[in-house]
Scaffold this motif. Structure first.
Motif, mmCIF file in Angstrom:
data_model
loop_
_atom_site.group_PDB
_atom_site.id
_atom_site.type_symbol
_atom_site.label_atom_id
_atom_site.label_comp_id
_atom_site.label_asym_id
_atom_site.label_seq_id
_atom_site.Cartn_x
_atom_site.Cartn_y
_atom_site.Cartn_z
ATOM 1 N N VAL A 222 0.850 -1.190 0.000
ATOM 2 C CA VAL A 222 0.000 0.000 0.000
ATOM 3 C C VAL A 222 0.887 1.242 0.000
ATOM 4 C CG1 VAL A 222 -1.834 1.229 1.228
ATOM 5 C CG2 VAL A 222 -1.759 -1.272 1.274
ATOM 6 N N SER A 223 0.483 2.268 -0.744
ATOM 7 C CA SER A 223 1.297 3.478 -0.844
ATOM 8 C C SER A 223 1.382 4.204 0.492
ATOM 9 C CB SER A 223 0.702 4.425 -1.892
ATOM 10 O OG SER A 223 -0.491 5.021 -1.404
ATOM 11 N N GLY A 224 2.476 4.957 0.650
ATOM 12 C CA GLY A 224 2.673 5.714 1.883
ATOM 13 C C GLY A 224 1.567 6.713 2.144
ATOM 14 N N ALA A 225 1.042 7.338 1.069
ATOM 15 C CA ALA A 225 -0.022 8.327 1.248
ATOM 16 C C ALA A 225 -1.287 7.682 1.793
ATOM 17 C CB ALA A 225 -0.315 9.017 -0.090
ATOM 18 N N VAL A 226 -1.609 6.493 1.295
ATOM 19 C CA VAL A 226 -2.795 5.790 1.783
ATOM 20 C C VAL A 226 -2.612 5.395 3.239
ATOM 21 C CG1 VAL A 226 -4.180 3.690 1.534
ATOM 22 C CG2 VAL A 226 -3.484 4.970 -0.490
ATOM 23 N N LEU A 227 -1.424 4.900 3.594
ATOM 24 C CA LEU A 227 -1.141 4.544 4.978
ATOM 25 C C LEU A 227 -1.282 5.756 5.892
ATOM 26 C CD1 LEU A 227 1.955 2.191 4.624
ATOM 27 C CD2 LEU A 227 -0.359 1.542 5.288
ATOM 28 N N ARG A 228 -0.758 6.891 5.437
ATOM 29 C CA ARG A 228 -0.811 8.098 6.260
ATOM 30 C C ARG A 228 -2.244 8.537 6.505
ATOM 31 N NH1 ARG A 228 2.077 10.941 3.276
ATOM 32 N NH2 ARG A 228 0.459 12.146 2.247
ATOM 33 N N ARG A 229 -3.077 8.521 5.452
ATOM 34 C CA ARG A 229 -4.473 8.929 5.619
ATOM 35 C C ARG A 229 -5.226 7.953 6.513
ATOM 36 N NH1 ARG A 229 -3.908 10.402 0.089
ATOM 37 N NH2 ARG A 229 -4.764 8.394 -0.575
ATOM 38 N N ALA A 230 -4.962 6.648 6.329
ATOM 39 C CA ALA A 230 -5.632 5.647 7.166
ATOM 40 C C ALA A 230 -5.258 5.836 8.634
ATOM 41 C CB ALA A 230 -5.254 4.246 6.702
ATOM 42 N N PHE A 231 -3.997 6.096 8.881
ATOM 43 C CA PHE A 231 -3.520 6.323 10.232
ATOM 44 C C PHE A 231 -4.208 7.549 10.834
ATOM 45 C CE2 PHE A 231 0.689 6.895 12.801
ATOM 46 C CZ PHE A 231 0.050 6.419 13.941
ATOM 47 N N ALA A 232 -4.295 8.628 10.055
ATOM 48 C CA ALA A 232 -4.897 9.861 10.541
ATOM 49 C C ALA A 232 -6.383 9.676 10.862
ATOM 50 C CB ALA A 232 -4.721 10.972 9.508
ATOM 51 N N VAL A 233 -7.110 8.992 9.995
ATOM 52 C CA VAL A 233 -8.540 8.758 10.238
ATOM 53 C C VAL A 233 -8.724 7.912 11.493
ATOM 54 C CG1 VAL A 233 -10.602 7.629 9.329
ATOM 55 C CG2 VAL A 233 -9.206 9.056 7.826
ATOM 56 N N LEU A 234 -7.888 6.901 11.648
ATOM 57 C CA LEU A 234 -7.949 6.056 12.839
ATOM 58 C C LEU A 234 -7.727 6.881 14.106
ATOM 59 C CD1 LEU A 234 -7.991 3.217 14.185
ATOM 60 C CD2 LEU A 234 -5.524 3.144 13.781
ATOM 61 N N LEU A 235 -6.731 7.740 14.082
ATOM 62 C CA LEU A 235 -6.451 8.575 15.243
ATOM 63 C C LEU A 235 -7.613 9.509 15.568
ATOM 64 C CD1 LEU A 235 -2.713 9.663 14.797
ATOM 65 C CD2 LEU A 235 -3.640 7.918 16.314
ATOM 66 N N LEU A 236 -8.196 10.107 14.544
ATOM 67 C CA LEU A 236 -9.310 11.022 14.775
ATOM 68 C C LEU A 236 -10.499 10.304 15.400
ATOM 69 C CD1 LEU A 236 -9.321 13.275 11.578
ATOM 70 C CD2 LEU A 236 -8.860 13.997 13.927
ATOM 71 N N ALA A 237 -10.801 9.105 14.920
ATOM 72 C CA ALA A 237 -11.937 8.354 15.449
ATOM 73 C C ALA A 237 -11.724 7.994 16.916
ATOM 74 C CB ALA A 237 -12.165 7.100 14.615
ATOM 75 N N VAL A 238 -10.544 7.463 17.233
ATOM 76 C CA VAL A 238 -10.261 7.079 18.618
ATOM 77 C C VAL A 238 -10.215 8.301 19.519
ATOM 78 C CG1 VAL A 238 -8.573 5.989 20.135
ATOM 79 C CG2 VAL A 238 -9.079 4.982 17.913
ATOM 80 N N ALA A 239 -9.626 9.395 19.023
ATOM 81 C CA ALA A 239 -9.547 10.617 19.818
ATOM 82 C C ALA A 239 -10.934 11.132 20.176
ATOM 83 C CB ALA A 239 -8.770 11.688 19.051
ATOM 84 N N ALA A 240 -11.849 11.119 19.200
ATOM 85 C CA ALA A 240 -13.204 11.598 19.465
ATOM 86 C C ALA A 240 -13.906 10.747 20.515
ATOM 87 C CB ALA A 240 -14.006 11.598 18.158
ATOM 88 N N LEU A 241 -13.781 9.428 20.405
ATOM 89 C CA LEU A 241 -14.437 8.534 21.355
ATOM 90 C C LEU A 241 -13.888 8.724 22.776
ATOM 91 C CD1 LEU A 241 -14.624 5.262 19.233
ATOM 92 C CD2 LEU A 241 -16.532 6.755 19.885
ATOM 93 N N MET A 242 -12.574 8.853 22.883
ATOM 94 C CA MET A 242 -11.976 8.983 24.211
ATOM 95 C C MET A 242 -12.248 10.350 24.819
ATOM 96 S SD MET A 242 -8.461 6.783 24.056
ATOM 97 C CE MET A 242 -8.489 6.542 25.832
ATOM 98 N N LEU A 243 -12.320 11.382 23.986
ATOM 99 C CA LEU A 243 -12.642 12.714 24.506
ATOM 100 C C LEU A 243 -14.063 12.758 25.050
ATOM 101 C CD1 LEU A 243 -11.568 15.559 24.912
ATOM 102 C CD2 LEU A 243 -12.440 16.150 22.631
#
Length: 248
Positions: A222-243
């Protein structure tokens, strides 16, 4: 679902994330341990460090063989962060769980936003600026100690955004930072390691180590750009739930 199966499933997901992205394992491990496996916040953050250190150390050789580890950069980051990680660990014991959870969510969200921003092409052979690397490493080490995470979800954005490494090299180099910073942060949590439920932590670690190999293979496809976006979306989702959990 039994506790053992939950531990295996969560561990596998953490391992795949860590192997593919060089970070994010602990940001998944902490909520999984708390909400799915019934750990207290203190026990969850300690167990998370154990899990991420062992999984990172297991995943690192494969990335090194592929030439995706900048050892000088990773060790400089880790050396700068070791002291702050120890101090952060001492501070964490004095903070209320809700404060730790809220801080965790805010830091994760900030890292995700940074990764979603477009950046110019990076050069893996560009010289590393020791001052910038040391400053970023110290900050990541402090967060590692306070929040009980490996720091990879911050190290990878720092390695790509601050030092200009390409995603795959940042992933491999981030594993060095996770391993060393995690060990340092555990230095002041040694008393809580003995009290962990190893019937849960052991299978979690085993599944995470196996999952990291699959994650590494995923990163190669998988391309680095796709990995980066997937990582960012994952972080945003978890951050929202924990906040939400911290303020409700």
């Amino acid at each position: 679902m039994s506790t053992l199966l939950l531990a295996l499933a969560a561990g596998g997901l953490v391992g795949v994330t860590l192997g593919a992205l060089g970070g994010g394992g602990s940001i998944l491990a902490v909520p999984a341990l708390i909400y799915a496996l019934g750990f207290t916040p203190v026990a969850a953050t300690t167990a998370s460090l154990v899990i991420v250190v062992l999984t990172s150390a297991a995943a690192l050789p494969a990335h090194a063989r592929d030439g995706h580890v900048r050892w000088r950069t990773g060790l400089l980051f880790a050396a700068a962060g070791a002291g702050p990680a120890l101090l952060g660990g001492a501070l964490a014991a004095r903070l209320p769980p809700a404060v730790l959870t809220g801080a965790f969510a805010l830091v994760a969200g900030a890292a995700a936003v940074r990764m979603l921003r477009r950046r110019p092409a990076a050069d893996d052979d560009a010289p590393v600026r020791p001052g910038r690397a040391a400053a970023a490493g110290a900050g990541i080490g402090a967060v590692t100690g306070v929040l009980g995470v490996g720091g990879g979800f911050l190290a990878v954005p720092a390695l790509t955004g601050v030092l200009g490494l390409r995603m795959r090299v940042a992933v491999g180099t981030g594993l060095v930072v996770l391993t060393v910073n995690g060990l340092a942060a555990l230095g002041l949590r040694a008393g809580t390691v003995d009290t962990l439920d190893w019937a849960v932590v052991g299978p979690f670690v085993a599944a995470a180590v196996l999952g990291a190999w699959d994650g590494k293979r995923l990163a190669a496809r998988v391309s680095g750009a796709v990995l980066r976006r997937a990582f960012a979306v994952l972080l945003l989702a978890v951050a929202a739930l924990m906040l939400i959990d911290a303020v409700v």
